[in-house]
Each structure stands twice: as C-alpha cells, then as structure tokens.
Design a protein around this motif. Structure first.
Motif, short mmCIF file in Angstrom:
data_model
loop_
_atom_site.label_atom_id
_atom_site.label_comp_id
_atom_site.label_asym_id
_atom_site.label_seq_id
_atom_site.Cartn_x
_atom_site.Cartn_y
_atom_site.Cartn_z
N UNK A 1 0.74 -1.41 0.39
CA UNK A 1 -0.25 0.36 -0.33
C UNK A 1 0.84 1.74 -0.07
N UNK A 2 0.55 2.13 -0.24
CA UNK A 2 1.03 3.82 -1.02
C UNK A 2 1.38 4.25 0.63
N UNK A 3 2.63 4.63 1.46
CA UNK A 3 2.46 5.70 2.25
C UNK A 3 2.17 6.49 2.33
N UNK A 4 1.21 7.35 2.92
CA UNK A 4 1.46 8.84 3.15
C UNK A 4 1.77 9.93 3.68
N UNK A 5 2.23 10.82 2.87
CA UNK A 5 2.82 12.21 3.41
C UNK A 5 2.30 13.28 4.00
N UNK A 6 1.69 13.53 4.92
CA UNK A 6 1.52 14.81 5.29
C UNK A 6 -0.76 14.71 4.68
N UNK A 7 -0.93 13.50 4.39
CA UNK A 7 -2.40 12.91 4.33
C UNK A 7 -2.64 13.36 2.57
N UNK A 8 -1.33 12.99 1.85
CA UNK A 8 -1.64 12.78 0.59
C UNK A 8 -0.13 11.18 0.58
N UNK A 9 -0.96 10.85 -0.81
CA UNK A 9 -0.07 9.64 -1.26
C UNK A 9 1.84 10.14 -1.70
N UNK A 10 2.19 8.94 -1.02
CA UNK A 10 3.84 9.59 -1.17
C UNK A 10 5.10 9.16 -0.97
N UNK A 11 6.12 9.26 -1.44
CA UNK A 11 7.47 7.94 -0.65
C UNK A 11 8.60 9.12 -0.36
N UNK A 12 8.73 10.18 -1.11
CA UNK A 12 9.72 11.01 -0.55
C UNK A 12 9.24 12.26 0.39
N UNK A 13 10.66 12.58 0.96
CA UNK A 13 10.61 13.80 1.74
C UNK A 13 12.09 14.77 1.47
N UNK A 14 11.49 15.68 2.44
CA UNK A 14 13.08 16.37 2.23
C UNK A 14 13.92 16.27 2.71
N UNK A 15 15.19 16.82 2.29
CA UNK A 15 16.71 16.09 3.07
C UNK A 15 16.86 16.46 3.68
N UNK A 16 15.98 18.16 4.55
CA UNK A 16 15.71 18.65 5.83
C UNK A 16 14.70 18.14 7.09
N UNK A 17 14.82 17.18 6.43
CA UNK A 17 13.63 16.35 7.55
C UNK A 17 14.34 16.49 8.91
N UNK A 18 14.20 16.82 10.04
CA UNK A 18 14.49 16.95 11.14
C UNK A 18 14.72 14.87 11.91
N UNK A 19 13.08 14.38 11.09
CA UNK A 19 13.85 12.67 11.23
C UNK A 19 14.29 12.07 11.19
N UNK A 20 14.87 12.77 9.23
CA UNK A 20 16.59 12.09 9.57
C UNK A 20 17.97 12.86 9.39
N UNK A 21 17.66 13.65 9.81
CA UNK A 21 19.04 14.30 11.04
C UNK A 21 19.24 14.51 12.04
N UNK A 22 17.84 13.85 12.55
CA UNK A 22 18.69 13.91 13.89
C UNK A 22 17.40 12.74 15.22
N UNK A 23 16.54 12.36 14.22
CA UNK A 23 16.13 11.58 14.93
C UNK A 23 14.70 12.05 15.69
N UNK A 24 14.56 12.79 14.94
CA UNK A 24 13.96 14.07 16.09
C UNK A 24 12.02 14.14 15.82
#
Length: 271
Positions: A1-24
């Motif tokens: 099943x497709x992932x949702x990002x902010x309520x919409x189907x998608x599988x891409x994130x910003x490289x600036x996302x703090x979850x990726x950078x810091x586990x925040x």
C-alpha cells in the motif's frame, strides 16, 4: 500500500527533515483489523505525551482522522505512523515556524510461529545496554540505534526476542517488547523512569489486571528477581503476549496468570 506524507500519497521526504537528520520525532506501530486501528486511544495518548515532552505542536485531531482513513484503506496489517518535527534550519535549533510532518506506512499482517504464543519463546541476553536518560524515558522516539545494535546480536530462530538491561544492570524490556514477571501472584513490570519504552500493550495489561483485582507492581527488576520469578512474559501491541520459557540458563513454566492475560490480549487484538 502507498505511504502517505502529510495526508497525501507519497514516498519522498525533504532532505532537511529533522527526523532524518536527528531522529527528532516519534512513531507508533498499530495493528489494523477489519479496517480499524486497534488500541487507537492508547496509541494517541502516548503520542500526545511524547509531543508534549518534546514540545512538538501537532494537530492530534488531524492525526486521528488520517489514521482512521488510512486504516480503512489498509484493511488488515500493521500501520506505522511517524511524526517528525518537520524541516530544519542548519544546526540543532528547530525552526519555530516548521510544521510537524506526518508519515503513514502500511504493511501486511505479521505472521509469527504459533509456538511463540503456545509454548513460549527463548530470550537472547543482549550485551547492549540501554542508556539512562530520563528526559526521553518511556517515549517511542525515533532514536532506536540501541535496539538496532541489540537485535544484531543474535541470528537464527532459537531466540525470538532479546532481553535488555540498563547501564546499571536493571532488567528493563525486550528489544521490541515490554517484559512482565509474576511472583507470588503479583504482576510486576519494570520502572521506566530512566529508560525504556512505555508500551501500549503494557499500559493496557496493567489496567486490565487492576480491573480484575490482580496485584500489580512497577519497580526496579534485578536479574535475581527474574531468576526467582514464577512466570515471565513479553508483550507488544502487534502480537499480544508471548510467554517466556527461557533466557540463557534460566527457565520458567507457562503459568496461569500469563495464560489469563494472554486471552485478554488476544481478545483486544481480535476486536
């Protein structure tokens, strides 16, 4: 099943996302049956507690509605919600204008061997210790490297789970579960004020036990306490309860209180 990002189907994130950078950020792993997310209120309560302690201003009404909508489409399986602080400025300081990012992922139902629940499982005694950090204790935060390292310690199927202690030698939890022991009719689980994850099934079992008049205790657990236990089991919100039959040279029977609570957990996850 497709992932949702902010309520919409998608599988891409910003490289600036703090979850990726810091586990925040935080996450919840939720069983879905018949299009319904199980133990949803407890998951959302823990998420809200995590947001409060991490000072993340999330829209919890929106999160609930998206979880319900996604679960309805998923039907059966395991839903993972990841909530990050969103995009970052350079460095550790958070952008106060950044909105938290909501990520929903769906997976098929997890199929474990029936023997795990029937005969019980063996725990691997992990050498990796949990660090003591009261500011993060209990939270289901995105920093899971301790669990990643611990899970790499054993291979094969002889052990279904690992046993994790803290830096001072207290018994805390499994790698992906909480641990309970039974001693003289008292249901005991670890105090998680220093480290560990306050599991949703752990909270529900404590509530159910108290409702049934079963004595409960949240306290520090030593290896000696574990050795002296009458029954031991591990739990989480996907598989319910697995009795623990052994860990290294220690062994325990599958006892009556474990079976009683296992029936309750199964009913909750079959809802």
């Amino acid at each position: 099943m497709d992932s949702w990002v902010d309520g919409r189907p998608g599988d891409a994130l910003s490289l600036k996302d703090r979850g990726l950078a810091y586990g925040d950020g935080l996450f919840e792993t939720i069983a879905v049956k018949g299009g319904q997310p199980l133990l949803l209120d407890r998951h959302l309560q823990r998420l809200a507690e995590g947001c409060s302690r991490l000072a993340m201003a999330a829209d919890h009404g929106l999160i609930r509605s998206e979880l319900l909508a996604y679960a309805a489409v998923l039907g059966e399986g395991v839903l993972k919600l990841i909530l990050t602080r969103g995009d970052s400025l350079r460095g550790y300081a958070a952008d106060p204008a950044a909105a938290p990012r909501r990520i929903l992922q769906g997976n098929p139902p997890v199929v474990y061997p029936p023997a795990h629940g029937q005969q019980g499982v063996r725990l691997f005694p992990c050498a990796t210790r949990l660090s003591i950090q009261p500011a993060l204790a209990g939270l289901k935060h995105l920093n899971r490297l301790e669990q990643v390292i611990a899970r790499a310690e054993w291979q094969g199927t002889d052990c279904a789970e690992g046993l994790m202690l803290d830096l001072e030698g207290r018994v805390i939890e499994g790698v992906f579960s909480n641990l309970f022991l039974v001693r003289d009719g008292v249901l005991v689980t670890a105090d998680l004020r220093r480290c560990g994850v306050a599991g949703v099934m752990r909270a529900e079992l404590l509530f159910q036990a108290k409702s049934l008049g079963i004595p409960t205790e949240i306290t520090d657990i030593s290896l000696e306490h574990l050795q002296q236990a009458d029954e031991v089991f591990v739990c989480n919100s996907v598989y319910g309860i697995w009795p623990v039959s052994a860990c290294a040279a220690l062994s325990w029977p599958v006892g009556p209180l474990t079976r009683k609570l296992q029936g309750i957990a199964c009913a909750l996850l079959d809802a």
